[in-house]
Write an enzyme that holds these catalytic residues in place. Structure first.
Site, PDB file in Angstrom:
ATOM      1  N   TYR A 249      -2.515  -0.336  10.367  1.00  0.00           N
ATOM      2  CA  TYR A 249      -2.438  -0.679   8.943  1.00  0.00           C
ATOM      3  C   TYR A 249      -1.064  -0.301   8.382  1.00  0.00           C
ATOM      4  O   TYR A 249      -0.402  -1.093   7.704  1.00  0.00           O
ATOM      5  CB  TYR A 249      -3.550   0.057   8.206  1.00  0.00           C
ATOM      6  CG  TYR A 249      -3.666  -0.262   6.732  1.00  0.00           C
ATOM      7  CD1 TYR A 249      -4.198  -1.471   6.303  1.00  0.00           C
ATOM      8  CD2 TYR A 249      -3.273   0.661   5.765  1.00  0.00           C
ATOM      9  CE1 TYR A 249      -4.324  -1.763   4.958  1.00  0.00           C
ATOM     10  CE2 TYR A 249      -3.407   0.391   4.411  1.00  0.00           C
ATOM     11  CZ  TYR A 249      -3.933  -0.821   4.003  1.00  0.00           C
ATOM     12  OH  TYR A 249      -4.064  -1.101   2.659  1.00  0.00           O
TER      13      TYR A 249
ATOM     14  N   SER B 242       0.873  -1.181   0.000  1.00  0.00           N
ATOM     15  CA  SER B 242       0.000   0.000   0.000  1.00  0.00           C
ATOM     16  C   SER B 242       0.904   1.223   0.000  1.00  0.00           C
ATOM     17  O   SER B 242       2.063   1.154   0.428  1.00  0.00           O
ATOM     18  CB  SER B 242      -0.853   0.010   1.270  1.00  0.00           C
ATOM     19  OG  SER B 242      -1.483   1.263   1.435  1.00  0.00           O
TER      20      SER B 242
HETATM   21  P1  NAI Z   1     -11.511  -5.338   0.107  1.00  0.00           P
HETATM   22  O1  NAI Z   1     -11.789  -5.095   1.546  1.00  0.00           O
HETATM   23  O2  NAI Z   1     -12.506  -4.929  -0.912  1.00  0.00           O
HETATM   24  O3  NAI Z   1     -11.164  -6.880  -0.118  1.00  0.00           O
HETATM   25  C1  NAI Z   1     -10.336  -7.591   0.755  1.00  0.00           C
HETATM   26  C2  NAI Z   1     -10.667  -9.069   0.687  1.00  0.00           C
HETATM   27  O4  NAI Z   1      -9.817  -9.733   1.632  1.00  0.00           O
HETATM   28  C3  NAI Z   1     -12.119  -9.356   1.098  1.00  0.00           C
HETATM   29  O5  NAI Z   1     -12.723 -10.230   0.160  1.00  0.00           O
HETATM   30  C4  NAI Z   1     -11.970 -10.020   2.454  1.00  0.00           C
HETATM   31  O6  NAI Z   1     -12.988 -10.967   2.748  1.00  0.00           O
HETATM   32  C5  NAI Z   1     -10.593 -10.670   2.335  1.00  0.00           C
HETATM   33  N1  NAI Z   1     -10.022 -10.988   3.641  1.00  0.00           N
HETATM   34  C6  NAI Z   1     -10.028 -10.227   4.758  1.00  0.00           C
HETATM   35  N2  NAI Z   1      -9.472 -10.898   5.766  1.00  0.00           N
HETATM   36  C7  NAI Z   1      -9.102 -12.116   5.283  1.00  0.00           C
HETATM   37  C8  NAI Z   1      -8.495 -13.260   5.839  1.00  0.00           C
HETATM   38  N3  NAI Z   1      -8.174 -13.319   7.134  1.00  0.00           N
HETATM   39  N4  NAI Z   1      -8.244 -14.321   5.036  1.00  0.00           N
HETATM   40  C9  NAI Z   1      -8.604 -14.280   3.735  1.00  0.00           C
HETATM   41  N5  NAI Z   1      -9.197 -13.246   3.146  1.00  0.00           N
HETATM   42  C10 NAI Z   1      -9.442 -12.166   3.924  1.00  0.00           C
HETATM   43  O7  NAI Z   1     -10.123  -4.609  -0.142  1.00  0.00           O
HETATM   44  P2  NAI Z   1      -9.270  -4.278  -1.469  1.00  0.00           P
HETATM   45  O8  NAI Z   1      -9.295  -2.820  -1.634  1.00  0.00           O
HETATM   46  O9  NAI Z   1      -9.631  -5.147  -2.589  1.00  0.00           O
HETATM   47  O10 NAI Z   1      -7.818  -4.629  -0.918  1.00  0.00           O
HETATM   48  C11 NAI Z   1      -6.994  -5.661  -1.409  1.00  0.00           C
HETATM   49  C12 NAI Z   1      -5.586  -5.438  -0.917  1.00  0.00           C
HETATM   50  O11 NAI Z   1      -5.118  -4.183  -1.383  1.00  0.00           O
HETATM   51  C13 NAI Z   1      -5.450  -5.380   0.613  1.00  0.00           C
HETATM   52  O12 NAI Z   1      -4.250  -5.992   1.007  1.00  0.00           O
HETATM   53  C14 NAI Z   1      -5.397  -3.891   0.894  1.00  0.00           C
HETATM   54  O13 NAI Z   1      -4.734  -3.607   2.106  1.00  0.00           O
HETATM   55  C15 NAI Z   1      -4.616  -3.419  -0.302  1.00  0.00           C
HETATM   56  N6  NAI Z   1      -4.784  -2.001  -0.609  1.00  0.00           N
HETATM   57  C16 NAI Z   1      -6.007  -1.465  -0.922  1.00  0.00           C
HETATM   58  C17 NAI Z   1      -6.088  -0.146  -1.280  1.00  0.00           C
HETATM   59  C18 NAI Z   1      -7.359   0.492  -1.712  1.00  0.00           C
HETATM   60  O14 NAI Z   1      -7.357   1.711  -1.914  1.00  0.00           O
HETATM   61  N7  NAI Z   1      -8.448  -0.221  -1.892  1.00  0.00           N
HETATM   62  C19 NAI Z   1      -4.922   0.737  -1.266  1.00  0.00           C
HETATM   63  C20 NAI Z   1      -3.695   0.073  -0.920  1.00  0.00           C
HETATM   64  C21 NAI Z   1      -3.650  -1.242  -0.609  1.00  0.00           C
END
Ligand code: NAI
Length: 243
Positions: free
Chosen positions: A137, A125
């Protein structure tokens, strides 16, 4: 020409957001994607990334079905927007467990199934490159950088590459849960002047998993519209333009 034809790739957190988009894009490129998530979702295998038992079961199943794994996208992540004064140790530990221990377990359990040419992508991130305010985070994503670098060193001699991508503000449910001011402030700080989409993340993931990235390991690549490139001087530059 499909760039990932026949490659077996595991994606964590693939029920929605970036993970779901990555699973789709990798499939389009010919990969056999094992989409996983802690929540039940169509087409997703259950995997809580913090569970060593579930990683062991997945590794055993993949070993039996395919004999090897070519790629892993450590995408699952959670945020926690408490500031320094408010963050509690248990929340700090919970975020660390998903964002750091999860990728560690994924690498530990799947790397033994990987052969030279395999590739691991960790999803960091822009919080990993800055002093972003949600301290649990931010600390977890900085820790993930350390894990990525150490893994690149350790796995390099086996021909396994480990790289990290650093998304900026990407429109997903994670960012939708933030206050509108968070989105607006991000847009102000982003030289491209807008937020990003999941479709702007997937091409880099496809590339890093592909053989086209065969000499790239230990690298960190922001996909952030320039957010981290200016080191906070965007507002200075803009203030002076008015004079
Ligand atoms: P999101 O919240 O839409 O999706 C995250 C997914 O991870 C969800 O389907 C959730 O059920 C799953 N998850 C959560 N805990 C879990 C666990 N213990 N085991 C397995 N799966 C689990 O988030 P998004 O935006 O798609 O994020 C994806 C990655 O990108 C994350 O690592 C996030 O930190 C990173 N990120 C996101 C940004 C953004 O602006 N959306 C910016 C920078 C990084």
């Amino acid at each position: 020409m499909k760039r990932l034809l026949g490659k077996v790739v595991v994606v964590t957190g693939a029920a929605r957001g970036q993970g779901a988009a990555e699973a789709e894009a990798l499939t389009r490129e010919g990969a056999r994607v094992i989409a996983t998530d802690v929540t039940d979702a169509p087409g997703c295998r259950r995997l809580d990334v913090t569970s060593e038992k579930e990683w062991a079961e997945l590794a055993a199943a993949l070993g039996e079905s395919y004999g090897q794994v070519h790629g892993l996208v450590n995408n699952a992540g959670i945020t926690w927007r408490a500031r320094l004064d408010d963050v509690r140790p248990e929340d700090f530990a919970r975020v660390h467990a998903v964002n750091v221990t999860g990728p560690l377990l994924g690498i530990q359990y799947l790397a033994p199934l990987m052969r030279p040419g395999a590739s691991i992508v960790n999803v960091g991130s822009t919080a990993a490159l800055t002093g972003h305010y949600p301290v649990a985070y931010t600390a977890s994503k900085w820790a993930l950088r350390g894990l990525s670098k150490a893994s690149a060193l350790e796995l390099g001699p086996r021909g396994i590459r480990v790289n990290t991508i650093h998304p900026g503000f990407i429109e997903t449910e994670m960012t939708a849960s933030a206050a509108p001011a968070f989105r607006e402030a991000n847009i102000r700080e982003t030289p491209l002047g807008r937020t990003g989409t999941v479709e702007e993340i997937t091409p880099l993931v496809v590339f890093l998993l592909s053989d086209a990235a065969s000499f790239i390991t230990g690298a960190e690549i922001p996909v952030d519209g320039g957010l981290t490139a200016h080191g906070g001087v965007k507002s200075v530059s803009e203030a002076l333009k008015k004079h």
